[in-house]
Design an enzyme around this catalytic site. Structure first.
Site, PDB file in Angstrom:
ATOM      1  CB  ILE A 142      -8.837   8.480  -0.012  1.00 49.78           C
ATOM      2  CG1 ILE A 142      -9.195   7.453  -1.112  1.00 49.78           C
ATOM      3  CG2 ILE A 142      -9.268   8.000   1.371  1.00 49.78           C
ATOM      4  CD1 ILE A 142     -10.641   7.141  -1.291  1.00 49.78           C
ATOM      5  CE1 TYR A 192       0.106   8.323  -6.543  1.00 46.73           C
ATOM      6  CE2 TYR A 192      -1.718   8.186  -8.102  1.00 46.73           C
ATOM      7  CZ  TYR A 192      -1.212   7.991  -6.832  1.00 46.73           C
ATOM      8  OH  TYR A 192      -2.019   7.453  -5.845  1.00 46.73           O
ATOM      9  CG  ASN A 239      -1.498   1.309   1.563  1.00 51.66           C
ATOM     10  OD1 ASN A 239      -2.453   1.752   0.936  1.00 51.66           O
ATOM     11  ND2 ASN A 239      -0.900   2.012   2.535  1.00 51.66           N
TER      12      ASN A 239
HETATM   13  P1  NAP Z   1      -0.362   8.740   3.095  1.00 57.39           P
HETATM   14  O1  NAP Z   1      -1.381   9.129   4.094  1.00 57.39           O
HETATM   15  O2  NAP Z   1       0.679   9.720   2.662  1.00 57.39           O
HETATM   16  O3  NAP Z   1       0.334   7.397   3.621  1.00 57.39           O
HETATM   17  C1  NAP Z   1       1.375   6.790   2.920  1.00 57.39           C
HETATM   18  C2  NAP Z   1       2.385   6.251   3.917  1.00 57.39           C
HETATM   19  O4  NAP Z   1       3.438   5.585   3.173  1.00 57.39           O
HETATM   20  C3  NAP Z   1       3.057   7.363   4.728  1.00 57.39           C
HETATM   21  O5  NAP Z   1       3.179   6.983   6.080  1.00 57.39           O
HETATM   22  C4  NAP Z   1       4.394   7.482   4.044  1.00 57.39           C
HETATM   23  O6  NAP Z   1       5.396   8.007   4.894  1.00 57.39           O
HETATM   24  C5  NAP Z   1       4.681   6.048   3.680  1.00 57.39           C
HETATM   25  N1  NAP Z   1       5.739   5.937   2.690  1.00 57.39           N
HETATM   26  C6  NAP Z   1       6.118   6.839   1.743  1.00 57.39           C
HETATM   27  N2  NAP Z   1       7.187   6.393   1.068  1.00 57.39           N
HETATM   28  C7  NAP Z   1       7.491   5.177   1.600  1.00 57.39           C
HETATM   29  C8  NAP Z   1       8.505   4.223   1.333  1.00 57.39           C
HETATM   30  N3  NAP Z   1       9.443   4.425   0.398  1.00 57.39           N
HETATM   31  N4  NAP Z   1       8.524   3.083   2.058  1.00 57.39           N
HETATM   32  C9  NAP Z   1       7.607   2.869   3.026  1.00 57.39           C
HETATM   33  N5  NAP Z   1       6.631   3.749   3.329  1.00 57.39           N
HETATM   34  C10 NAP Z   1       6.573   4.877   2.628  1.00 57.39           C
HETATM   35  O7  NAP Z   1      -1.053   8.264   1.733  1.00 57.39           O
HETATM   36  P2  NAP Z   1      -2.400   7.454   1.461  1.00 57.39           P
HETATM   37  O8  NAP Z   1      -3.317   8.399   0.820  1.00 57.39           O
HETATM   38  O9  NAP Z   1      -2.810   6.665   2.634  1.00 57.39           O
HETATM   39  O10 NAP Z   1      -1.857   6.497   0.303  1.00 57.39           O
HETATM   40  C11 NAP Z   1      -1.706   5.099   0.462  1.00 57.39           C
HETATM   41  C12 NAP Z   1      -1.689   4.464  -0.917  1.00 57.39           C
HETATM   42  O11 NAP Z   1      -2.931   4.739  -1.566  1.00 57.39           O
HETATM   43  C13 NAP Z   1      -0.608   5.004  -1.860  1.00 57.39           C
HETATM   44  O12 NAP Z   1      -0.089   3.946  -2.644  1.00 57.39           O
HETATM   45  C14 NAP Z   1      -1.364   5.973  -2.738  1.00 57.39           C
HETATM   46  O13 NAP Z   1      -0.753   6.156  -3.987  1.00 57.39           O
HETATM   47  C15 NAP Z   1      -2.702   5.255  -2.849  1.00 57.39           C
HETATM   48  N6  NAP Z   1      -3.821   6.099  -3.231  1.00 57.39           N
HETATM   49  C16 NAP Z   1      -4.164   7.170  -2.468  1.00 57.39           C
HETATM   50  C17 NAP Z   1      -5.246   7.964  -2.856  1.00 57.39           C
HETATM   51  C18 NAP Z   1      -5.687   9.155  -2.067  1.00 57.39           C
HETATM   52  O14 NAP Z   1      -6.494   9.935  -2.599  1.00 57.39           O
HETATM   53  N7  NAP Z   1      -5.256   9.358  -0.862  1.00 57.39           N
HETATM   54  C19 NAP Z   1      -5.939   7.641  -4.031  1.00 57.39           C
HETATM   55  C20 NAP Z   1      -5.547   6.537  -4.776  1.00 57.39           C
HETATM   56  C21 NAP Z   1      -4.488   5.754  -4.353  1.00 57.39           C
HETATM   57  P3  NAP Z   1       5.715   9.595   4.824  1.00 57.39           P
HETATM   58  O15 NAP Z   1       4.446  10.274   5.228  1.00 57.39           O
HETATM   59  O16 NAP Z   1       6.833   9.767   5.794  1.00 57.39           O
HETATM   60  O17 NAP Z   1       6.069   9.877   3.381  1.00 57.39           O
END
Ligand code: NAP
Length: 249
Positions: free
Chosen positions: A187, A154, A88
């Site tokens: 999200i 992305y 994730n």
């Molecule tokens: P988030 O709140 O930023 O959480 C992502 C987590 O992953 C953060 O704790 C981040 O740490 C950590 N991370 C970043 N780089 C990393 C690495 N190299 N190794 C391990 N951990 C790492 O984002 P989220 O929205 O929950 O996103 C989770 C997933 O859903 C992602 O793959 C994202 O692309 C996908 N997604 C999100 C959305 C949306 O609208 N939010 C929509 C579609 C897909 P740091 O904060 O320290 O960087």
């Protein structure tokens, strides 16, 4: 739904990953949680334990193949098995039109969002096969199906996650391992909070979702946990949007 299953979640310190951890804990899983942010990762562990579930945290960078292997080794050493992996973790990365997109930003987004899923599955699959199979859920995006002018890296990475998911599913579904991808719409998480600060952009994002709002991390986690559970026993190689209707337009 996940009674006693050992579930690995990357990006578990925040947003969707934390929500996956909490919903999986509610459903009886034993967790190995990982992130680069160890401090916030420990906070997720605390929240999971408050639900009465077992969890351990291991700091790990999904962009490094050796970290992905070490994470699986830690899961096997602690629990003796690995049943579910949720790949994730991801980043939004720089936003720019393709011709202006910085080379280093491209490399970073592809490394974390695409190679990270490859490194993860490469380490997880042999361990899961040893136990007779399991389930992998990879986090793609609506931008794994369509493009975004300012997010070429992305979108390319998230399209790639679907190809990796399908290829792995074809290879391993006959051995008891189901592998699926999910496609969240926008999200409410720290990843999109910066976008939400601009009221015009926020209104445009909401308008892109026929349901009339952005999603919640828990709404994504419900899908992930279902896909990971035996209730989804005939589901593999698929891409499942959880997007408030974004892709239906
Ligand atoms: P988030 O709140 O930023 O959480 C992502 C987590 O992953 C953060 O704790 C981040 O740490 C950590 N991370 C970043 N780089 C990393 C690495 N190299 N190794 C391990 N951990 C790492 O984002 P989220 O929205 O929950 O996103 C989770 C997933 O859903 C992602 O793959 C994202 O692309 C996908 N997604 C999100 C959305 C949306 O609208 N939010 C929509 C579609 C897909 P740091 O904060 O320290 O960087």
């Amino acid at each position: 739904m996940l009674n006693n299953k050992v579930v690995l979640v990357t990006g578990a310190a925040s947003g969707i990953g934390r929500a996956i951890a909490l919903v999986a804990a509610r459903e009886g899983a034993r967790l190995i949680l990982s992130d680069i942010d160890a401090h916030a990762g420990q906070e997720t562990v605390k929240q999971v334990r408050a639900l009465g579930a077992e969890a351990l945290f291991a700091a790990s960078d999904v962009g490094k193949a050796e970290d992905a292997q070490a994470l699986v080794d830690q899961a096997m050493a602690h629990y003796g098995q690995l049943d579910v992996a949720c790949n994730n973790a991801g980043i939004g990365g720089a936003m720019a039109l393709l011709a202006d997109y910085p080379l280093d930003a491209w490399a970073q987004v592809i490394n974390i969002n695409l190679s990270g899923v490859f490194f993860g599955m490469k380490a997880q699959i042999p361990a899961m096969l040893k136990g007779g199979g399991g389930a992998i859920v990879n986090t793609s995006s609506i931008l794994g199906m369509v493009g975004m002018a300012t997010g070429p890296a992305y979108s390319a990475a998230k399209h790639g996650v679907i190809g990796l998911t399908q290829s792995a599913a074809i290879a391993y579904s006959g051995q008891g391992l189901r592998i699926n991808a999910i496609g969240p719409g926008f999200i409410h998480t720290p990843m999109v909070s910066a976008l939400e600060e601009d009221p015009n952009l926020k209104a445009a994002l909401i308008a892109a979702h026929p349901i009339g709002r952005l999603g919640l991390p828990e709404e994504v986690a419900e899908l992930v946990v279902w896909l990971a559970s035996s209730r989804a026993s005939f589901v593999t190689g698929g891409y499942y949007p959880v997007d408030g209707g974004y892709l239906a337009r």
